[in-house]
Design a protein around this motif. Sequence first.
Motif: not given
Ligand SMILES: [Zn+2]
Length: 358
Positions: A220-225, A263-265, A316-318
């Motif tokens: 999963r995305c670290v930034h979303c976490k 939101e993940h982007q 990646y999450h900008w």
């Molecule tokens: Zn993300």
Amino acid sequence: MKISDFKKKQLRDGFQNVSELRQDLVSGDWMIVATGRAKRPDLFIKREKEKFEQPISECPFEDPQVTGHGEPLLIYYKNDKRRRLKGIKKLVREWSLQVVKNKYPYLGPGDCSKVYKEGPYTLMDGAGFNEVIITRDHKQHLALMSLNKVEEVIKSYQERYLALMNHKCVNYVFIFHNHGLKAGASIPHPHSQIIALPVIPADVRRSIRGAKEYHDRHRRCVHCKMLEWEKEEKRCVFQNEHFIVFTPFVPRVNFELRIYPREHQSNFEKITEIERKYLAEALWQALFRLCRGLKNPSYNFFIHTAPCDGKDYGYYHWHIEILPKTATWGGIELGTGVEVLLVKPEDVAKYLRKIKIK
Ligand SMILES: [Zn+2]
Ligand SMILES: [Zn+2]
């Protein structure tokens, strides 16, 4: 060392000092050597003492075409106005934002870089693109602009990003803004810059690598976490439907702020028109609170987004990182790469949340 065709062309075109990219043998990081920008070493001494003001009459960004910046690569106009010129009513178009080539570029204009060797080292021609985004008003920096104006700036970032990313030798498009002398701005008139590079800059590479490693481990995305936690937490400064502004749990500098799409982007350039409006609000909120809270500090902000080298960066999450200059870096900061924090990010968020919005 043999002189490359790129260098020969640059010298023919009148560039005194040609940019170069050099790769560090230990870290693999690429550095830009752009000696064409600083003409004399003594400029480094003088600047600290100068006051960071420039009268409009001496400002090179009041009329970029007169000061030799060439035709705009992108231009937005204010509402058309009818004005009386020598007794005749004429339609006068006044620009509100324009993008031009940087007269003192970090990278020389050129198609593709060649990689070559010098002893154990690897280097490249500094070929790429460097553009300046200028807003019309001499003193109105982003924190003082209306939301429409901030949105216009973001729109120009997106438009130029889309124009540069497809160039066959561009692998990364970096957008940044320097505000104030201490943040490295050389001209006080508000402006941002875009650099299109053949390589992925070191910090971006580290950020992407960290995100990938986390994704490989946890799927999963670290930034979303992080965002899941920050939206409820005491480090959140502002949020709207699409974006969140917060002070990171581990900031790199005092008063660092980050802006993320909720939101993940992965790609900044894919934001929609609606999202752009919400991003303008988030950016303005962050900068306004910072400027009020710290009495107009120098700051840098930049966009970290997925590279445009054709690989998949879905993990990646900008985001945008805003780094105010509240301290002078000494040995500990330079040697370790982090600033000693004199204030907790939780206290920064609390302080900035309390700032009254005009
Ligand atoms: Zn993300
Ligand atoms: Zn100006």
